[in-house]
Design a protein around this motif. Sequence first.
Motif, PDB file in Angstrom:
ATOM      1  N   PRO A   1       5.280   8.431 -13.252  1.00 20.73           N
ATOM      2  CA  PRO A   1       5.662   7.016 -13.226  1.00 20.73           C
ATOM      3  C   PRO A   1       5.169   6.257 -14.445  1.00 20.73           C
ATOM      4  N   SER A   2       3.959   6.578 -14.906  1.00 24.58           N
ATOM      5  CA  SER A   2       3.420   5.878 -16.075  1.00 24.58           C
ATOM      6  C   SER A   2       4.271   6.151 -17.311  1.00 24.58           C
ATOM      7  N   ALA A   3       4.732   7.398 -17.487  1.00 28.29           N
ATOM      8  CA  ALA A   3       5.591   7.725 -18.618  1.00 28.29           C
ATOM      9  C   ALA A   3       6.943   7.035 -18.499  1.00 28.29           C
ATOM     10  N   SER A   4       7.470   6.931 -17.286  1.00 28.50           N
ATOM     11  CA  SER A   4       8.756   6.267 -17.077  1.00 28.50           C
ATOM     12  C   SER A   4       8.660   4.783 -17.406  1.00 28.50           C
ATOM     13  N   ILE A   5       7.584   4.155 -16.957  1.00 27.47           N
ATOM     14  CA  ILE A   5       7.406   2.730 -17.243  1.00 27.47           C
ATOM     15  C   ILE A   5       7.148   2.518 -18.731  1.00 27.47           C
ATOM     16  N   ALA A   6       6.403   3.426 -19.349  1.00 25.24           N
ATOM     17  CA  ALA A   6       6.141   3.307 -20.787  1.00 25.24           C
ATOM     18  C   ALA A   6       7.440   3.412 -21.586  1.00 25.24           C
TER      19      ALA A   6
ATOM     20  N   LEU B   1       0.825  -1.206   0.000  1.00 31.60           N
ATOM     21  CA  LEU B   1       0.000   0.000   0.000  1.00 31.60           C
ATOM     22  C   LEU B   1       0.863   1.261   0.000  1.00 31.60           C
ATOM     23  N   ALA B   2       1.980   1.230   0.732  1.00 28.01           N
ATOM     24  CA  ALA B   2       2.859   2.404   0.773  1.00 28.01           C
ATOM     25  C   ALA B   2       3.463   2.680  -0.600  1.00 28.01           C
ATOM     26  N   ILE B   3       3.904   1.626  -1.287  1.00 29.25           N
ATOM     27  CA  ILE B   3       4.500   1.801  -2.614  1.00 29.25           C
ATOM     28  C   ILE B   3       3.449   2.306  -3.604  1.00 29.25           C
TER      29      ILE B   3
ATOM     30  N   PRO C   1      12.135  10.599 -19.205  1.00 25.22           N
ATOM     31  CA  PRO C   1      11.359   9.439 -18.734  1.00 25.22           C
ATOM     32  C   PRO C   1      12.168   8.146 -18.704  1.00 25.22           C
ATOM     33  N   LEU C   2      13.074   7.961 -19.669  1.00 23.99           N
ATOM     34  CA  LEU C   2      13.896   6.752 -19.673  1.00 23.99           C
ATOM     35  C   LEU C   2      14.913   6.784 -18.533  1.00 23.99           C
ATOM     36  N   VAL C   3      15.407   7.974 -18.197  1.00 27.75           N
ATOM     37  CA  VAL C   3      16.309   8.101 -17.051  1.00 27.75           C
ATOM     38  C   VAL C   3      15.601   7.661 -15.773  1.00 27.75           C
ATOM     39  N   PHE C   4      14.392   8.172 -15.572  1.00 29.78           N
ATOM     40  CA  PHE C   4      13.636   7.780 -14.385  1.00 29.78           C
ATOM     41  C   PHE C   4      13.200   6.321 -14.466  1.00 29.78           C
ATOM     42  N   GLY C   5      12.967   5.835 -15.687  1.00 33.73           N
ATOM     43  CA  GLY C   5      12.672   4.417 -15.839  1.00 33.73           C
ATOM     44  C   GLY C   5      13.829   3.558 -15.366  1.00 33.73           C
TER      45      GLY C   5
ATOM     46  N   LEU D   1      13.742   3.521 -11.595  1.00 35.99           N
ATOM     47  CA  LEU D   1      12.703   2.612 -11.103  1.00 35.99           C
ATOM     48  C   LEU D   1      13.106   1.154 -11.276  1.00 35.99           C
ATOM     49  N   LEU D   2      13.784   0.849 -12.374  1.00 38.06           N
ATOM     50  CA  LEU D   2      14.197  -0.531 -12.624  1.00 38.06           C
ATOM     51  C   LEU D   2      15.235  -0.992 -11.607  1.00 38.06           C
ATOM     52  N   VAL D   3      16.211  -0.147 -11.321  1.00 34.07           N
ATOM     53  CA  VAL D   3      17.210  -0.491 -10.310  1.00 34.07           C
ATOM     54  C   VAL D   3      16.556  -0.648  -8.941  1.00 34.07           C
TER      55      VAL D   3
END
Length: 273
Positions: free
Chosen positions: A59-64, A33-35, A237-241, A244-246
Amino acid sequence: MSLETGTPGLAPAAQAAPSATLARLRPLVPPTLAILGFFVLWEVACRLFRIPAFILPTPSASIASLVQFAPAVAGHALQTLTTTLIGFVLSVVLGVALGALVGLNRTAYQALYPLLIGFNAVPKAALVPVLVIWFGVGAVPAALTAFLISFFPVVVNVATGLATVEPEPRELLRALGASPWEVVSKVSLPRALPYFFASLKVAVTLAFVGSIISELAASNQGIGVMMNQAASSFQVPLVFGGVLLVSAMGVLLYAVFALVEARLTGWAYRGQG
């Protein structure tokens, strides 16, 4: 009559399995829930305040962006994961050996602990250029940086766990004629396990930090390289992706060690509820 009397007896057994499953899953609810709340807040804030994607993407743009460049991202992620695990395994093997020496021998503790403190005070990023000079650009500097940055927590926690064991159980076993190895294996090692697993959970996340630091400085593949390339072309967005991946890989490995810790050292946390 036998069927009637047997049927009620099955009810508790049938209800035990779902209740046991729910009990195991219950600890996962708060972090999940926190995440989710964090990502929802991030998404809403970016959209509500109309923050440009080149400053802070959603976050949606980063994941996309990760999905869009999935083949290339998979290769970079595999490289980072490999170098991280190599450095982490080295830190565990050597850290446990040195931590056992320091924790079980007072002279070694007094002699080596100042050196360990001094080693830990050295910025690991400053060593990356030296590692590149020695080993060239590639996976070796990243693995060694991951090792160097995750080594100290393992040594300190193992040494602390072995050095802080209560003297009474050890003295009792010695009085009963136990050998030094039996005292260590039956008292010191079990008591040090919570410290050891605590060090693993810290070290595995630090190992990712070491790999990314090296890849950002000098490497030809890895998530750090991908983030550098994305930043140079303003694909934020790819940088933030990549971030998020790491983070996801670190959380997954942390969860694995937490699960193993709960299986092996549950006795140390019986008071928690």
